[in-house]
Structures are given as structure tokens and as C-alpha cells.
Design an enzyme around this catalytic site. Structure first.
Site, PDB file in Angstrom:
ATOM      1  N   GLY A   1      54.003  36.466 -50.012  1.00 57.57           N
ATOM      2  CA  GLY A   1      53.339  37.711 -50.374  1.00 57.57           C
ATOM      3  C   GLY A   1      53.529  38.617 -48.937  1.00 57.57           C
ATOM      4  N   VAL A   2      52.654  39.554 -49.065  1.00 55.20           N
ATOM      5  CA  VAL A   2      52.655  40.371 -47.927  1.00 55.20           C
ATOM      6  C   VAL A   2      51.510  39.670 -46.835  1.00 55.20           C
ATOM      7  CG1 VAL A   2      51.801  42.261 -47.000  1.00 55.20           C
ATOM      8  CG2 VAL A   2      52.957  42.583 -48.864  1.00 55.20           C
ATOM      9  N   SER A   3      50.782  38.936 -47.372  1.00 54.78           N
ATOM     10  CA  SER A   3      49.571  38.365 -46.598  1.00 54.78           C
ATOM     11  C   SER A   3      49.525  36.836 -46.445  1.00 54.78           C
ATOM     12  CB  SER A   3      48.245  39.033 -47.050  1.00 54.78           C
ATOM     13  OG  SER A   3      47.930  38.555 -48.368  1.00 54.78           O
ATOM     14  N   ALA A   4      50.479  36.547 -47.191  1.00 54.99           N
ATOM     15  CA  ALA A   4      50.457  34.694 -47.361  1.00 54.99           C
ATOM     16  C   ALA A   4      51.853  34.254 -47.694  1.00 54.99           C
ATOM     17  CB  ALA A   4      49.512  34.413 -48.570  1.00 54.99           C
TER      18      ALA A   4
ATOM     19  N   VAL B   1      53.325  30.745 -49.659  1.00 57.91           N
ATOM     20  CA  VAL B   1      52.598  29.791 -50.650  1.00 57.91           C
ATOM     21  C   VAL B   1      53.994  28.456 -50.726  1.00 57.91           C
ATOM     22  CG1 VAL B   1      52.322  29.221 -53.222  1.00 57.91           C
ATOM     23  CG2 VAL B   1      51.840  31.642 -52.127  1.00 57.91           C
TER      24      VAL B   1
ATOM     25  N   ASP C   1      46.141  44.641 -59.857  1.00 63.35           N
ATOM     26  CA  ASP C   1      47.621  44.487 -59.405  1.00 63.35           C
ATOM     27  C   ASP C   1      48.169  43.501 -60.404  1.00 63.35           C
ATOM     28  OD1 ASP C   1      49.505  45.046 -57.685  1.00 63.35           O
ATOM     29  OD2 ASP C   1      48.831  43.367 -56.305  1.00 63.35           O
TER      30      ASP C   1
ATOM     31  N   LYS D   1      48.229  28.491 -50.702  1.00 65.20           N
ATOM     32  CA  LYS D   1      48.701  29.540 -50.178  1.00 65.20           C
ATOM     33  C   LYS D   1      48.111  29.578 -48.998  1.00 65.20           C
ATOM     34  CE  LYS D   1      47.483  34.301 -51.529  1.00 65.20           C
ATOM     35  NZ  LYS D   1      47.366  35.404 -52.471  1.00 65.20           N
TER      36      LYS D   1
ATOM     37  N   GLY E   1      56.870  30.641 -52.371  1.00 65.02           N
ATOM     38  CA  GLY E   1      56.538  32.210 -52.521  1.00 65.02           C
ATOM     39  C   GLY E   1      56.164  32.896 -51.412  1.00 65.02           C
TER      40      GLY E   1
END
Ligand SMILES: Nc1ncnc2c1ncn2[C@@H]1O[C@H](COP(=O)(O)OP(=O)(O)OP(=O)(O)O)[C@@H](O)[C@H]1O
Length: 663
Positions: A25-28, A30, A139, A45, A23
Site C-alpha cells: 500500500g502507500v504506507s505499508a 504486506v 475507503d 503488514k 501486497g
């Protein structure tokens, strides 16, 4: 930032073996991983702390929240620790991945109703728990609903969650703009009175539609347009014709959640009792249905990434350099924000060319094109004329413009505060200005900038348009002195196009240290990559309930402060806001004079005059009064919250005593 769960997960990176990426995300990012000493598969993460430079508080909050919660439907971290420049959050591995990923892999048209009911019931249980413990998730979306191999459902991602019992600055930060646009409740967008846990109920309703259709309403539109559509039109819902396959109770559930007035939305607790959930099955049902036949998460993730890269390339080939297309962002489950007006205009125009782009006036996701007066936010409703002006290819742009024309002043100001959209971006959104630019209504000139002649506005726009504000250019937090003004003006000329794909672009181009975000102002309270949140409400510039009304002019001296705080505060803020607006106007005027006639002497006079006005002790006096009143209001709210919590506890206690008595 370290904490452990009972099982004693090691706090050393050496004890973990990272496998494939599952995965992003924008900040991470995974990863699936093995915890060697415990021989247990986990998800880790990994957050690059250097990239999250301004959001350490947010990260700390996420980790703290994840450590404190304890509910089977909420993803809890096993432990977290820093290693090098990264923060590692060790979590249970959810082998099914997110509902968004599952839909993108196998169910592009959405799930069937029994699956949706089962998923939503689990999410709702998580929300009941979070809300009862004072958390707003902020969210809720399919991308944050994770499923493990047995079908267990957990709500994840506390990156933007907030505590309802937060006080002081943190409480005020709840008046800021947080979430992902398609799922964001209107009150969160509007920023008028802050928001509470009911914002999650709206997102829950949008998530229900997302699970039903495979995508959220308006997901193909650029963020600004999503915002306008959410604010201006009737709420989306399940459509009678299009959604025949869904039951009446599902339609009712969605309808109950997607009410613009948050007070009219049910609580999560009440919603859980909705008869729609009679359709829900035990969670093993999910593993027998939607998880059945799915390839391993890592493979799916890789395929999705390839698909995204492919789409990106194709779009690039088709549309040149335009990187940010909502569809792409959606596939990633990310909505990068782009508040560059030029880019938005381009995107709006592009959307019309997209094969599946629909006319916004037609029904989209059960979205009704006729505004429901009961639901209306009392905006000056714009009647869109979708068929007009097709020939110049600007139809969608016109929709955007006319939407912006009726867009209330306050949300625009809110946006300005939140995304550092330049004053000029805001004025550029005025159709008057745009039309002038397009040469459509030359000669017409009225409205907001009445103090300036038409040609001044048009001329001025050349210097300023399309720029996201660097530093505190519109923030009244900082009084701009002469030197600053010069600096500001030269910056405007030299540094354009601050906005854009934000972290998305940053991710693609790691060698971009000088991105606009990095130069962002000190008022940034949260940075979530896809957008940044500034402390609109922490500073007195917050757009309040004033449209330059009589109240503004009514208050002439701080000596009238024997009025109540609630009546005086908006007036003071109005004055400040007017001051800031006037300053902007004069700066524009100066700029124009400088450019056209080069009368520097006159300019210096005007500048001096201005300077005197800004530095006036009155303004400082008012400023300190505002600060003082804001503090008082803050502590009163704090006290009120405390009393409410106590009250609720007492009520519960009394009820249980009464029940015992009856027994
Ligand atoms: N425990 C987990 N097990 C399996 N996959 C996970 C897990 N946690 C996260 N993921 C996957 O990684 C993706 C990104 O994770 P997460 O949402 O936490 O990152 P983020 O940077 O906070 O993202 P966002 O852009 O939603 O804010 C998720 O959408 C999900 O698909």
C-alpha cells in the site's frame, strides 16, 4: 499500541518468519509469514513508522479499530507491535488477495454478476456491522476487499476509517477530505456539511461498477479531473447498452447507491435487503470460480509489479519524465495526489494521447454526458465542447479548464485547504488566467481579481503558479507578520513544484528526505501517503456557506453576537476569509510593484499599512469569537450524537419489548 487476540499471537518479531511480499500500500508492505510458535500462516503488514511521521494518530486509529471489531466480514488483526522503526500488524492471511488483484490477474473486464452479488453481499454485511458500531470505513474499494482460500470475504484497511461518534477535533476532522478520489462521495469532496456513513454507500456503488468493469469509473483520469467529473456530472451507473449482460436489479442497486444527495441513498441495512442479492451464492462459490486456477498470491503480486514497472518504463519512454499516470496508480490500487497545476495540465493533455482515453463528453462507464438537473449540484454548468480546439492538442486541457470555470468556489477553497494548493494554483485554475497565459483572451479581464489590473495577474502568475503551498501560506491559522511575509515570498520564488507523486515518488526514491510533504504544515491531521489531509475544519478557515454574500458585509461588529451561533459563524468566517483573500491580493500587488518599478519606499508604506490591518485587535477578537463558537457548536453536536445513540438504543429496546408482547 500493543494488543492481542484470544489466541495469543506472540508480540516479538523473532517469533515470525517473513516470506514473500504479497501486497503493497502507500504506507505499508504486506508479507506472507509464519507464526512459528503457533505454526500458523499469517499476513504481516509492516509500516515504516519513520515514513509515516505525521500519521501516527491515523495508524493508532487503524490498529485500534482493527482490534475492536469482531465480524466475519471485517479483517481483524491478531496482534500488533513495534519492532525497530516499524509497526507490525499481524493478520489472518487472505490467500486470494484483493479483488483488485484478482481482476488485474484474470478478470480485466470484471466479474460476472453472481460473483459480484456474492462479493457485494459480504461487503455489505461488513458495512452494516461497521455502521451499526459507529464506524465509517471511508475507503471501500475492490483493493480493500480480501478473499481467503475458502472464498471468505473480508473488508480491510482501516487506515482512513472514522468513528461517527467521535467528538471534538476528531469529529470535526470528518469534514476533511478522505478516501481515494474515484471512490469518493461528492459530499466528501465538497466538504460543505461534513459527511456520514452514507459516504460508504457511494463508495460501495463505485466498487460495484469496479467489479463489473474491472476498473472504477474515471480511473484513467488524473485526480483533479475525477473530482470535477464526480461533482459536476450525473453519477456514473451501469449503461443500458454497454452493460446488457447485467440484470435490471443490479442496475437498480448501483443507481440507488450513486445518488448525489446522501440522504437519498439507502442505509447499508436496507441495501442488504435489495432483491439483487437473490443472485448471491454461498462464499464457497467464489473459491470454485474466481479463485480457481489462480497462481499463489506472491507470484501474482510479483507479476503485477513487473507489469507496473514495465508500463512505467514504457510511459516514461513515451512521455518523458512524467511519472504519474493514473492508470499506473490504479494498477497499484493507489491514487497518489498531484495538485500541481502544471502537472495536471500535462496529465490532462497526455490523457488525450493515451490509446484508451475517451472523450469525457462521451459515455464513460455508463456515465451520462448530459447533466441530470435533478442530480445537479446546482453548479454553473459548463457545456463542454469536445470537438473544438483539437488542433492545438489542448482539448482535454480545455475541458479541464472549463470544468474549473464552473467549479464552485467552495470546493476549490476546500481543495486549497486540504492539499495546500497555493492561492495561485486556485487562481491559475481560472480559465481567465489560463487563457491569458495561453494568449487567448488578452485584454479580457474580469471576475475574482477585479481589484488587480489584468497585467498584474498575468505578471504575478509568473512568480507564483504551479506551487503547492509551503507551510501555512494560506492558512489563516497563522497571521503572517513582516518577517514571515518576506520569508514566504522568498520561498515562493525559490521552492517550486512541491506537489507531485507524493509518496509514490518517495517510495521510489527513499533518499528524498526533503520532500514537500516533510515540510508540511502543522495543520496536517492525516497523511495517507496518497494524499494528505489538513485540518480544514479544525481551523476557522474552513470553507463555509458563503460566497462573499451579504451576510459577510452585514456583520460589522462582534457586538451583534447576540444572534445564534449558526448565523454568526458563517459571517465571521466570511470576514476572516475575505481578510485572508485581501491580504493575498495585496501581497501579490506588492510583489508586482517590487518587481516592476522597484519602488521600495512605497512598498514599505503599503506593507506597514497592511501589517497594521492584520494585527488589528478586531481580527483577533473575531478570531477568538469564532473559536468559542466553534467549540460550542462542537459540544452541541457531540451531545446530539449521544442523544441519538441513546434514542436508537431505546427504540430498539422498545421494539423488542413490543415484539415480545405480541408473541
Ligand atoms: N491479510 C492480508 N492477506 C493478504 N493480502 C493482504 C492482506 N492485507 C493486505 N493485503 C494486500 O496488501 C495490499 C496493501 O495492504 P493495505 O491496503 O492494508 O495497505 P495500505 O498501505 O493501507 O494500502 P492503501 O494504499 O490501500 O491504503 C492490499 O491491497 C492487499 O492486496
Amino acid at each position: 499500541m500493543e494488543y492481542k487476540s484470544e489466541k495469543r499471537f506472540p508480540l516479538d518479531a523473532k517469533d515470525y518468519k517473513l516470506y514473500e511480499e504479497v501486497g503493497e500500500g502507500v504506507s505499508a508492505t504486506v508479507y506472507r509469514a509464519l507464526c512459528v510458535p503457533l505454526n500458523e500462516i499469517v499476513a504481516i503488514k509492516v509500516l515504516d513508522l519513520e515514513k509515516c511521521n505525521n500519521d501516527l494518530d491515523g495508524i493508532r486509529r487503524e490498529v485500534q479499530t482493527m482490534s475492536l471489531i469482531n465480524h466475519p466480514n471485517v479483517l481483524r488483526a491478531h496482534c500488533s507491535f513495534t519492532t525497530g522503526h516499524s509497526l507490525w500488524v499481524v493478520m489472518p492471511y487472505m490467500a486470494g488477495g484483493s479483488c483488485l488483484h484478482i481482476m488485474k490477474s484474470l478478470y480485466p473486464e470484471g466479474f460476472e454478476e453472481t460473483v459480484i452479488a456474492t462479493l457485494l453481499r459480504e461487503v455489505l454485511k461488513a458495512l452494516v456491522y461497521l455502521h451499526a458500531h459507529g464506524h465509517i470505513h471511508r475507503d471501500v474499494k475492490a483493493g480493500n476487499i480480501l478473499i481467503d482460500s475458502n472464498g471468505a470475504v473480508k473488508l480491510a484497511d482501516f487506515g482512513v476509517s472514522a468513528c461517527m461518534f467521535d467528538t471534538g477535533d476528531r469529529q470535526r476532522s470528518r469534514n476533511t477530505f478522505v478516501g481515494t478520489p474515484c471512490w469518493m462521495a461528492p459530499e466528501v469532496m465538497q466538504q460543505l456539511h461534513g459527511y456520514d456513513f452514507k459516504a460508504d454507500i457511494w463508495s460501495f456503488g463505485i466498487t460495484a461498477l469496479e467489479l463489473a468493469h474491472g476498473h472504477a469509473p474515471f480511473s484513467k483520469y488524473p485526480p483533479m479531473k475525477v473530482l470535477l467529473m464526480t461533482l459536476q456530472n450525473a453519477p456514473p451507473g451501469l449503461d443500458y447498452e454497454r452493460d446488457k449482460r447485467f440484470s435490471k436489479s443490479f442496475k437498480e442497486l448501483v443507481g440507488a447507491c450513486l445518488v448525489k444527495d446522501p440522504k437519498k441513498r439507502p442505509t447499508s441495512e436496507k441495501l442488504l435487503k435489495h432483491h439483487f442479492f437473490k443472485h448471491a451464492r454461498p462464499t464457497e462459490y467464489l473459491s470454485r470460480t474466481i479463485l480457481d486456477g489462480l497462481s499463489p498470491l506472491g507470484d501474482r503480486f510479483r507479476m503485477l509489479k513487473e507489469k507496473e514497472a514495465d508500463l512505467f518504463e514504457r510511459n516514461k519512454a513515451l512521455y518523458g519524465d512524467i511519472e504519474q499516470l493514473s492508470q499506473q496508480e490504479y494498477i497499484r490500487g493507489i491514487s497518489a495526489w498531484n495538485f500541481n497545476l502544471e502537472d495536471l495540465k500535462n496529465q490532462a493533455a497526455l490523457d488525450d494521447d493515451m490509446p484508451n482515453a475517451e472523450d469525457p463528453s462521451k459515455q464513460i462507464d455508463g456515465y451520462k454526458d448530459v447533466e441530470n438537473p435533478a442530480e445537479s449540484l446546482s453548479l454553473e454548468t459548463s457545456q463542454e465542447t469536445p470537438t473544438s480546439n483539437q488542433e492545438d492538442g489542448f482539448n482535454d486541457l480545455h475541458d479541464l479548464e472549463s470544468s474549473l470555470a464552473s467549479f464552485p468556489i467552495k470546493p476549490l477553497q476546500a481543495l486549497k485547504g486540504c492539499f495546500d494548493v497555493c492561492e495561485d494554483d486556485a487562481s491559475a485554475t481560472s480559465p481567465r488566467t489560463m487563457y491569458q497565459e495561453n494568449g487567448r483572451t488578452k485584454g479580457e479581464c474580469s471576475g475574482q481579481s477585479s481589484s488587480m489590473p489584468c497585467h498584474v495577474i498575468a505578471e504575478h502568475k509568473k512568480f507564483f503558479s504551479g506551487t503547492l503551498l509551503p507551510d501555512n501560506a494560506v492558512s489563516p491559522k497563522r497571521v503572517i507578520g513582516d518577517g514571515d511575509r518576506d520569508y514566504q515570498q522568498s520561498k515562493f520564488q525559490s521552492e517550486r513544484n512541491y506537489s507531485g507523486p507524493l509518496l509514490y515518488r518517495e517510495k521510489r526514491d527513499g533518499n528524498n528526505p526533503s520532500s514537500a510533504e516533510d515540510t508540511s504544515d502543522g495543520a496536517l491531521v492525516q497523511r495517507k501517503g496518497r494524499f494528505k489531509v489538513t485540518s480544514a475544519e479544525l481551523s476557522p478557515k474552513g470553507p463555509t456557506n458563503c460566497y462573499f454574500n451579504q451576510v459577510c458585509g452585514g456583520l460589522t461588529s462582534p457586538t451583534t453576537l447576540n444572534l445564534t451561533a449558526s448565523t454568526v459563524l458563517p459571517s465571521l468566517q466570511c470576514i476572516l476569509q475575505q481578510n485572508a483573500m485581501q491580504r493575498e491580493e495585496i501581497i501579490k500587488l506588492m510583489k508586482y510593484v517590487e518587481q516592476t518599478s522597484g519602488k521600495r519606499a512605497e512598498l514599505a508604506d503599503v506593507g506597514d499599512l497592511l501589517q497594521t490591518a492584520y494585527a488589528s485587535s478586531r481580527e483577533r477578537e473575531l478570531q477568538s469569537q469564532v473559536n468559542y463558537l466553534q467549540q460550542s457548536v462542537g459540544s452541541l453536536i457531540e451531545e446530539l450524537q449521544r442523544q441519538k445513540v441513546k434514542n436508537a438504543q431505546l427504540e430498539r429496546h422498545l421494539n423488542s419489548l413490543a415484539r415480545k408482547d405480541e408473541e
